[in-house]
Each structure stands twice: as C-alpha cells, then as structure tokens.
Design a protein around this motif. Structure first.
Motif, mmCIF file in Angstrom:
data_model
loop_
_atom_site.group_PDB
_atom_site.id
_atom_site.type_symbol
_atom_site.label_atom_id
_atom_site.label_comp_id
_atom_site.label_asym_id
_atom_site.label_seq_id
_atom_site.Cartn_x
_atom_site.Cartn_y
_atom_site.Cartn_z
ATOM 1 N N ASN A 7 0.427 64.896 33.903
ATOM 2 C CA ASN A 7 -0.308 64.353 32.764
ATOM 3 C C ASN A 7 0.613 63.532 31.878
ATOM 4 O O ASN A 7 0.300 62.408 31.487
ATOM 5 C CB ASN A 7 -0.902 65.489 31.919
ATOM 6 N N LEU A 11 0.470 59.515 31.487
ATOM 7 C CA LEU A 11 0.118 59.015 30.162
ATOM 8 C C LEU A 11 1.157 58.008 29.673
ATOM 9 O O LEU A 11 0.808 56.970 29.100
ATOM 10 C CB LEU A 11 0.007 60.188 29.193
ATOM 11 N N GLY A 40 -8.648 54.661 25.967
ATOM 12 C CA GLY A 40 -8.521 56.113 25.886
ATOM 13 C C GLY A 40 -7.246 56.570 25.212
ATOM 14 O O GLY A 40 -6.839 57.732 25.351
ATOM 15 N N LEU A 41 -6.598 55.677 24.460
ATOM 16 C CA LEU A 41 -5.312 55.984 23.842
ATOM 17 C C LEU A 41 -5.421 56.141 22.327
ATOM 18 O O LEU A 41 -4.440 55.985 21.607
ATOM 19 C CB LEU A 41 -4.305 54.885 24.190
ATOM 20 N N TRP A 43 -7.406 59.040 20.535
ATOM 21 C CA TRP A 43 -7.167 60.491 20.447
ATOM 22 C C TRP A 43 -7.363 61.028 21.862
ATOM 23 O O TRP A 43 -8.481 61.152 22.353
ATOM 24 C CB TRP A 43 -8.112 61.153 19.447
ATOM 25 N N VAL A 44 -6.272 61.353 22.531
ATOM 26 C CA VAL A 44 -6.305 61.591 23.979
ATOM 27 C C VAL A 44 -7.129 62.818 24.360
ATOM 28 O O VAL A 44 -7.556 62.940 25.511
ATOM 29 C CB VAL A 44 -4.884 61.721 24.561
ATOM 30 N N TRP A 45 -7.372 63.732 23.421
ATOM 31 C CA TRP A 45 -8.130 64.937 23.762
ATOM 32 C C TRP A 45 -9.639 64.708 23.704
ATOM 33 O O TRP A 45 -10.416 65.570 24.117
ATOM 34 C CB TRP A 45 -7.729 66.100 22.858
ATOM 35 N N GLU A 48 -13.313 60.694 27.947
ATOM 36 C CA GLU A 48 -13.256 59.295 28.348
ATOM 37 C C GLU A 48 -14.522 58.585 27.875
ATOM 38 O O GLU A 48 -15.613 59.139 27.927
ATOM 39 C CB GLU A 48 -13.118 59.185 29.862
ATOM 40 N N GLY A 52 -10.698 58.662 24.284
ATOM 41 C CA GLY A 52 -9.753 59.627 24.825
ATOM 42 C C GLY A 52 -9.735 59.668 26.334
ATOM 43 O O GLY A 52 -10.381 58.861 27.016
ATOM 44 N N LEU A 53 -9.000 60.649 26.851
ATOM 45 C CA LEU A 53 -8.846 60.819 28.292
ATOM 46 C C LEU A 53 -9.142 62.241 28.737
ATOM 47 O O LEU A 53 -8.909 62.584 29.892
ATOM 48 C CB LEU A 53 -7.413 60.440 28.708
ATOM 49 N N GLN A 60 -0.812 64.127 22.453
ATOM 50 C CA GLN A 60 -0.988 62.993 21.548
ATOM 51 C C GLN A 60 0.342 62.360 21.116
ATOM 52 O O GLN A 60 0.430 61.124 21.032
ATOM 53 C CB GLN A 60 -1.800 63.420 20.325
ATOM 54 N N VAL A 63 1.642 59.489 23.080
ATOM 55 C CA VAL A 63 1.007 58.202 22.839
ATOM 56 C C VAL A 63 1.490 57.604 21.519
ATOM 57 O O VAL A 63 1.910 56.439 21.453
ATOM 58 C CB VAL A 63 -0.530 58.346 22.826
#
Length: 397
Positions: A7, A11, A40-41, A43-45, A48, A52-53, A60, A63
């Motif tokens: 991950n 990322l 998706g960059l 708030w990554v949580w 999608e 986020g992702l 986070q 990023v």
C-alpha cells in the motif's frame, strides 16, 4: 493493495506520478486541487470516486508529505475546518450518492466553505432541545429559527443544520438533519463580538428559508443520530489531531521559557514540566485514537481528547503570560474584525490567553464532555439514574 507495505509503496508511486503530470508551480490552483481529488489523493481513507482510495487513514502522511514538499497549493483547510472535519465525514456516512457527488469535491478543494447551525440561545449544551422548526411543503422544507455561536457563518456557502420536524415526538426523536445554502433568501448572519475584540462567531436568523428535500441528510427524524456522529467528528478534529512533539501551545510556551531565562522560577519550572508531560501524553493518546479511527467511526473517546485540549490550552496560555510579565499584557488591536481563520499559535500572547477561554465552551462544554467521558467511556452510572429500590446510603457505597 492489501499488504501495508505494498500500500505504502504503491501510494508513493501514485503521488510521484501525479506530481510529474501536475506541476504545482505551473498548474492553476483549483485545477491542481480538483485533479488531486479525482486521483484519490485528497483523503486516502475515503472511497474511490470520493477523493480517496479506500486505504487506511494512517497512510495520509505518505500523501501530504510529498505534496507539501513540492509546494502544492493549500485547500483552505484553516478556514474550512468545519467542512473538512465535520461535514465531509457526515455526508460520506449518511448522504446519498447524489449528495456525495455534489458536495464532497468542492468542499475538499475549498471552493465551498461550511459552517454549523446546531446551537441555539436555548439549546446549546442540551442540543436535543433545539426549537428551530422545519415544516414540509411539497418537495421543500420551510425553516424558521435562530442559531448562535456559528463559526465562519460570514464566509460559509453551506451549513449543516439541525431542525425540529416532528414537535409531537420526544425531543431526541423529532429532529432532522439538513444541508442549508447560506446564500438562500431568509438567511441573516450577524456578528457576535468576543472578548478578543473579533467576531469569528455569528448568530444566524432563519426566516422562511426553503430547503429542498434533496438536501435532507438521512431519514426524517434521524437528526439526533447523525448529529452525534458529527459531534464525535468535531471533537476529534479539535482535540485529536496528530502532531509532532512540542507542537502547538506547549511549543510556544517552551520557546518562551528558553528565550526568557530572567523570568524563570522553580515554581514556574515545575508547572511547565507538568504541562509538557500532559501535552505529550495527550499527543500520544491522539495517535492511539487515530489508530482506532482506522477501524471504524470515531467514538466518544474524542470527547476526552477535546476536553484535554481545552484545559491544556488555557493553562499553557496563562503560564505564558506569567513568563512574559508586563509584555504579556499587550494587545495589538481591539478593532472589530471578522477573521476567516483562527490560530492560537499565530498571534500574540494576550490574544492566546483570551481566545483560549472559549476552548472549554466551543465543540461541547467541558462540563458536558466530562459526563460523556464518565458514562460512555468509563461506564460510570449516569448522574440522574437512581435505583428506587435502594436507599441513598446504599447507593453511595
């Protein structure tokens, strides 16, 4: 991407690739932020498609760090704390897909700022007693009432709003949650001047404001449940942020101590050490809370973090004044201003001391938060709960 290490590596590659195609020095600010959200960059949580992702929240920094180093534009996060910390996670959890698509992207980019229309003159700590009414008329709700202590209402485009829609039901059951356009007719924002001389707070009068039913968040009568989720997010945002050691107010006071050796006394030294240790414990507790947030929604533990933040801010700002002596009594300007952002560390000591007084009121009073911690975190019996089958002496044991 399931393995934590993969991950992290994937990322980082995604961030590097994004920056290679979107140079922050040459890309328009809003174009950059919109593209970052779409990649998706943001708030990554988040899932999608919503900035986020679907990754753990702990990633986070992977990023934010490279983006900050590259000089990426800010998304106005200091002026939009309510939107980012409260409205966004609430909309994500309870909103329709249409609402998520409409609100989350311009919220994150800072194009649309948010405020919170919860507290009222007669319903502050007892939020369930709100009197603002919303009456259904076809596909719209007609809202009338007054809200108070509304941070940033003078710059906000939208607001999260609680109103009473079913006055015949018990107070906790008769509330509904709305997304209110602050530019609609009937919304009147008036400044509330504070002890600092500024007016970051406002009172808001709602007179026949029409809100489409499409901007109702959740079901009718679900307002109390959604409001509690929002308040949990608020308390985490206020007191549970991750930060480096000696950050914030404790860092300010520590620097003041180092810069004024002539003001040092054993008593002040003991107080500083005690507060420094408490601030470090609070920082580590916030780190633990952040790890818990990765497993689900924020719980009542956020109340303890906000409670600690308020107490430390007030005690540290008072200690700073003592270290500064007469210089700490100076204040730059009492002119009425309506600031867009609030920062305890970005102003002089006198401002910090005065502004910190509000920390134990905003975001839930410290008295109410102590009850939440006692009952919902520690599992202690509620103050009003009395077993009538036992005499008072037995209850006291």
């Amino acid at each position: 991407m399931t393995d934590p290490l993969s991950n992290r590596a994937a990322l980082r590659r995604r961030v590097v690739d994004f920056l290679a195609h979107h140079d922050p020095r040459t890309t328009d600010r809003l174009d950059f932020l919109r593209a970052r959200y779409d990649a998706g960059l943001a708030w990554v949580w988040f899932p999608e498609g919503h900035g986020g992702l679907g990754l753990p929240r702990s990633l986070q920094p992977e990023v934010d760090g490279p983006f900050d180093e590259a000089g990426s534009p800010d998304n106005n996060r200091h002026a939009n704390g309510i939107g980012l910390g409260m409205a966004a996670p609430t909309i994500l959890r309870f909103g329709t897909e249409e609402q998520k698509q409409r609100f989350l992207r311009p919220l994150w980019t800072g194009e649309e700022l948010w405020c919170q229309l919860f507290s009222e003159p007669g319903a502050g700590s007892d939020l369930a007693a709100v009197a603002t009414r919303a009456v259904r008329e076809g596909d719209e709700w007609v809202v009338n009432g007054q809200k108070v202590w509304t941070s940033g209402a003078h710059i906000a485009r939208f607001a999260i709003l609680i109103a009473r829609t079913h006055p015949d039901l018990p107070k906790h059951q008769g509330l509904t949650y709305f997304l209110c356009d602050m530019t609609d007719p009937g919304v009147d924002v008036r400044p509330l001047r504070q002890i600092t001389g500024e007016a970051e707070f406002n009172e808001v009068f709602l007179t026949d404001v029409r809100i489409p039913d499409s901007r109702r968040l959740g079901a009718e009568g679900q307002g109390w449940q959604i409001a509690n989720a929002t308040l949990n997010n608020e308390r985490v945002a206020i007191g549970g942020g991750l930060s480096p050691r000696e950050d914030g107010m404790v860092g300010v006071v520590a620097r003041t101590w180092r810069e004024h050796p002539d003001r040092r006394t054993p008593e002040l030294h003991d107080r500083l050490l005690s507060l420094w240790l408490e601030a470090e414990v609070a920082r580590l507790a916030a780190l633990r809370l952040g790890q818990k947030l990765e497993q689900g929604q924020p719980g009542p533990e956020g109340a303890a973090m906000k409670l600690t933040f308020a107490r430390l801010a007030q005690q540290l700002s008072g200690l700073e004044l003592e270290l500064l002596g007469e210089a700490g009594l100076r204040y730059d300007d009492w002119t009425l201003r309506r600031p867009e952002t609030v920062s305890l560390v970005g102003r002089e000591a006198g401002y910090r001391y005065l502004r910190a007084k509000g920390n134990s009121i905003e975001g839930g009073t410290s008295e109410i938060l102590r009850n939440i911690v006692a009952e919902r975190v520690l599992g202690l019996p509620a103050e009003h709960r009395v077993d009538k089958d036992l005499p008072w002496k037995e209850l006291a044991r």
